[in-house]
Write an enzyme that holds these catalytic residues in place. Structure first.
Site, short mmCIF file in Angstrom:
data_model
loop_
_atom_site.label_atom_id
_atom_site.label_comp_id
_atom_site.label_asym_id
_atom_site.label_seq_id
_atom_site.Cartn_x
_atom_site.Cartn_y
_atom_site.Cartn_z
N GLU A 43 0.87 -1.18 0.00
CA GLU A 43 0.00 0.00 0.00
C GLU A 43 0.90 1.22 0.00
O GLU A 43 1.82 1.34 0.82
CB GLU A 43 -0.92 0.05 1.23
N LYS B 109 -3.61 21.47 -7.89
CA LYS B 109 -3.09 22.39 -8.93
C LYS B 109 -2.60 21.59 -10.15
O LYS B 109 -1.88 20.60 -9.98
CB LYS B 109 -1.93 23.22 -8.37
N ASP C 185 -3.13 11.85 -1.75
CA ASP C 185 -3.18 13.32 -1.77
C ASP C 185 -3.64 13.80 -3.15
O ASP C 185 -3.12 13.36 -4.17
CB ASP C 185 -1.79 13.90 -1.47
N THR D 156 -10.56 2.15 5.22
CA THR D 156 -9.34 2.81 5.70
C THR D 156 -9.78 3.91 6.68
O THR D 156 -10.97 4.23 6.79
CB THR D 156 -8.56 3.45 4.53
N GLU D 157 -8.78 4.51 7.35
CA GLU D 157 -9.11 5.61 8.29
C GLU D 157 -9.84 6.75 7.56
O GLU D 157 -10.87 7.24 8.02
CB GLU D 157 -7.84 6.14 8.95
N ASP E 176 -12.41 9.71 -2.16
CA ASP E 176 -13.71 10.41 -2.18
C ASP E 176 -13.59 11.67 -3.02
O ASP E 176 -14.55 12.42 -3.13
CB ASP E 176 -14.15 10.79 -0.76
N GLU F 158 5.06 4.61 3.44
CA GLU F 158 4.59 5.92 3.93
C GLU F 158 5.77 6.88 3.95
O GLU F 158 6.84 6.53 4.43
CB GLU F 158 3.95 5.77 5.32
N GLU G 191 -11.42 6.62 4.70
CA GLU G 191 -12.70 6.15 4.14
C GLU G 191 -13.80 6.27 5.19
O GLU G 191 -14.91 6.71 4.89
CB GLU G 191 -12.55 4.69 3.68
N ASP H 129 9.61 7.75 -0.11
CA ASP H 129 8.78 8.39 -1.12
C ASP H 129 8.53 7.39 -2.24
O ASP H 129 9.47 6.77 -2.75
CB ASP H 129 9.52 9.62 -1.65
N1 SAH Z 1 -4.23 5.42 3.14
C1 SAH Z 1 -4.61 6.11 4.38
C2 SAH Z 1 -4.02 7.52 4.47
C3 SAH Z 1 -4.40 8.47 3.35
S1 SAH Z 1 -3.63 10.06 3.46
C4 SAH Z 1 -6.11 6.12 4.53
O1 SAH Z 1 -6.81 5.87 3.53
O2 SAH Z 1 -6.60 6.33 5.62
C5 SAH Z 1 -2.36 9.89 2.22
C6 SAH Z 1 -1.06 9.38 2.81
O3 SAH Z 1 -0.16 9.16 1.74
C7 SAH Z 1 -0.37 10.38 3.74
O4 SAH Z 1 -0.04 9.74 4.96
C8 SAH Z 1 0.88 10.81 2.95
O5 SAH Z 1 1.98 11.12 3.79
C9 SAH Z 1 1.15 9.58 2.08
N2 SAH Z 1 1.85 9.87 0.83
C10 SAH Z 1 1.53 10.83 -0.06
N3 SAH Z 1 2.38 10.84 -1.09
C11 SAH Z 1 3.28 9.85 -0.85
C12 SAH Z 1 4.43 9.37 -1.56
N4 SAH Z 1 4.82 9.94 -2.71
N5 SAH Z 1 5.11 8.35 -1.03
C13 SAH Z 1 4.73 7.79 0.15
N6 SAH Z 1 3.67 8.20 0.86
C14 SAH Z 1 2.95 9.22 0.38
#
Ligand code: SAH
Length: 214
Positions: free
Chosen positions: A43, A121, A117, A192-193, A153, A68, A195, A95
């Protein structure tokens, strides 16, 4: 080789037995990390890790890696693992742009993207985890029958993702803009949290499943 520097909770994450601090060194041999062999599912952007922990306890034959970027977020998942450790789940603080340094071609069977995320933009489109640039990276590490599963969402991000799939040479296998009322795609759904948070506000949840055209 070290990946990008991560400040803050970095030290605790680095020391944790549940986190792989040098993921590049496991490229091509991720099976060595787990006690028994099995397909590898990851994930990307796992946040606090609830989704993966539930999946990993339901499917002991599958190996899971949670990716993460922020150690401060990952720390919450590590704390949960300490209370209820799972042998088939590990975490990587990195990353996702560096995916190809960490996985060899065909090494990953499934990639989950949950509530990524939105980067609203236009000039940041390539940072979205469903952009053609990221799909290209996923195609490079996915196995022959590999696929991605994406939930959000965010309607604009979902529309963008539906457009990126054919543009990247991928095929759409399934999609819905109202997952929680779709009996087929909802089967076995793990919340997920994010969701839980967004659906409780009344936002419909979108989901798609896609695979590279081989
Ligand atoms: N999947 C979780 C959290 C969603 S928030 C849920 O559904 O509840 C999105 C998460 O992705 C954040 O914690 C952010 O730090 C991480 N994230 C965003 N871009 C990323 C990247 N390029 N590599 C690793 N993690 C990333």
């Amino acid at each position: 080789m070290r990946l990008r520097n991560i400040p803050g909770a970095g030290e605790a994450v680095e020391k944790s037995p549940y986190c792989i601090s040098d993921p590049v060194s496991y490229r091509g041999r991720w099976q060595d990390v787990f006690p028994s062999p099995g397909p590898l599912h990851i994930e990307i952007g796992m946040g606090k890790g609830r989704f993966l922990m539930e999946l990993a306890s339901l499917h002991p034959g599958i190996r899971y890696l949670g990716v993460e970027r922020y150690s401060s977020v990952l720390l919450r998942a590590l704390q949960k693992m300490e209370q209820a450790p799972l042998l088939n789940l590990k975490f990587l603080c990195m990353d996702a742009a560096d995916l190809l340094l960490v996985f060899s071609p065909g090494e990953v069977s499934r990639i989950y993207l949950n509530f990524s995320d939105p980067w609203p933009k236009d000039r940041h489109a390539r940072r979205r985890l469903t952009s053609r640039q990221f799909l290209e990276r996923y195609a490079a590490v996915l196995s022959e029958d590999g696929q991605i599963e994406f939930k959000t969402d965010n309607q604009d991000l979902f529309t963008f993702s539906l457009e990126e799939i054919p543009a990247a040479g991928w095929k759409l296998l399934a999609s819905t803009r109202d997952l929680h009322h779709d009996p087929v795609l909802m089967e076995g759904n793990i919340m997920t949290e994010y969701e839980e948070k967004f659906s409780s506000l009344g936002n419909p949840i979108c989901k798609l499943i896609a695979a590279p055209e081989r």
